[in-house]
Design a protein around this motif. Sequence first.
Motif, mmCIF file in Angstrom:
data_model
loop_
_atom_site.group_PDB
_atom_site.id
_atom_site.type_symbol
_atom_site.label_atom_id
_atom_site.label_comp_id
_atom_site.label_asym_id
_atom_site.label_seq_id
_atom_site.Cartn_x
_atom_site.Cartn_y
_atom_site.Cartn_z
ATOM 1 N N THR A 58 -4.760 3.834 18.044
ATOM 2 C CA THR A 58 -4.706 2.939 16.885
ATOM 3 C C THR A 58 -5.438 3.558 15.711
ATOM 4 O OG1 THR A 58 -4.583 1.022 18.353
ATOM 5 C CG2 THR A 58 -5.181 0.603 16.070
ATOM 6 N N ASP A 61 -3.124 6.059 14.162
ATOM 7 C CA ASP A 61 -2.065 5.377 13.402
ATOM 8 C C ASP A 61 -2.591 4.885 12.053
ATOM 9 O OD1 ASP A 61 -0.271 5.800 15.469
ATOM 10 O OD2 ASP A 61 -0.456 3.760 16.287
ATOM 11 N N LEU A 62 -3.770 4.282 12.057
ATOM 12 C CA LEU A 62 -4.349 3.777 10.810
ATOM 13 C C LEU A 62 -4.711 4.923 9.860
ATOM 14 C CD1 LEU A 62 -6.571 0.931 12.246
ATOM 15 C CD2 LEU A 62 -4.526 0.660 10.820
ATOM 16 N N ILE A 64 -3.205 7.819 9.646
ATOM 17 C CA ILE A 64 -1.948 8.301 9.069
ATOM 18 C C ILE A 64 -1.473 7.348 7.976
ATOM 19 C CG2 ILE A 64 0.500 8.671 9.577
ATOM 20 C CD1 ILE A 64 -0.464 9.781 12.335
ATOM 21 N N GLU A 65 -1.592 6.059 8.211
ATOM 22 C CA GLU A 65 -1.182 5.082 7.209
ATOM 23 C C GLU A 65 -2.012 5.217 5.932
ATOM 24 O OE1 GLU A 65 -0.780 0.265 6.818
ATOM 25 O OE2 GLU A 65 -0.425 1.180 8.775
ATOM 26 N N VAL A 66 -3.309 5.421 6.081
ATOM 27 C CA VAL A 66 -4.185 5.609 4.916
ATOM 28 C C VAL A 66 -3.729 6.813 4.104
ATOM 29 C CG1 VAL A 66 -6.514 6.326 4.216
ATOM 30 C CG2 VAL A 66 -6.218 4.451 5.837
ATOM 31 N N MET A 68 -0.840 8.296 4.071
ATOM 32 C CA MET A 68 0.479 8.072 3.475
ATOM 33 C C MET A 68 0.333 7.276 2.173
ATOM 34 S SD MET A 68 2.930 7.425 6.835
ATOM 35 C CE MET A 68 3.804 6.167 5.990
ATOM 36 N N LYS A 69 -0.504 6.253 2.191
ATOM 37 C CA LYS A 69 -0.715 5.448 0.980
ATOM 38 C C LYS A 69 -1.390 6.264 -0.107
ATOM 39 C CE LYS A 69 -0.506 0.943 3.013
ATOM 40 N NZ LYS A 69 -0.909 -0.436 2.896
#
Length: 82
Positions: A58, A61-62, A64-66, A68-69
């Motif tokens: 997790t 995943d978080l 990578i999301e950071v 990407m943003k």
Amino acid sequence: MRELKEKEQSAELNNKILSMIKLGSKAEKEAGFELLFKKFKPLVFNFFNKALFSDGETAKDLMIEVFMKVHINIDSYSAEKA
């Protein structure tokens, strides 16, 4: 004294990365983002990993999301608003 020098070098690198991303060619922007990712990846991952009590998947995943943003919104970054 050594800590001060390291902080100054880190600030210089941050400014170089930001300059590459904001003002550079497409290749320089990508290289700047790669430097940003390499520098901050461990910090972001460890933050989430500790906050989630060692849930590495997790946290990854978080992280990578950071990034990407950040990649999507980097052109709207303003140092004055930071």
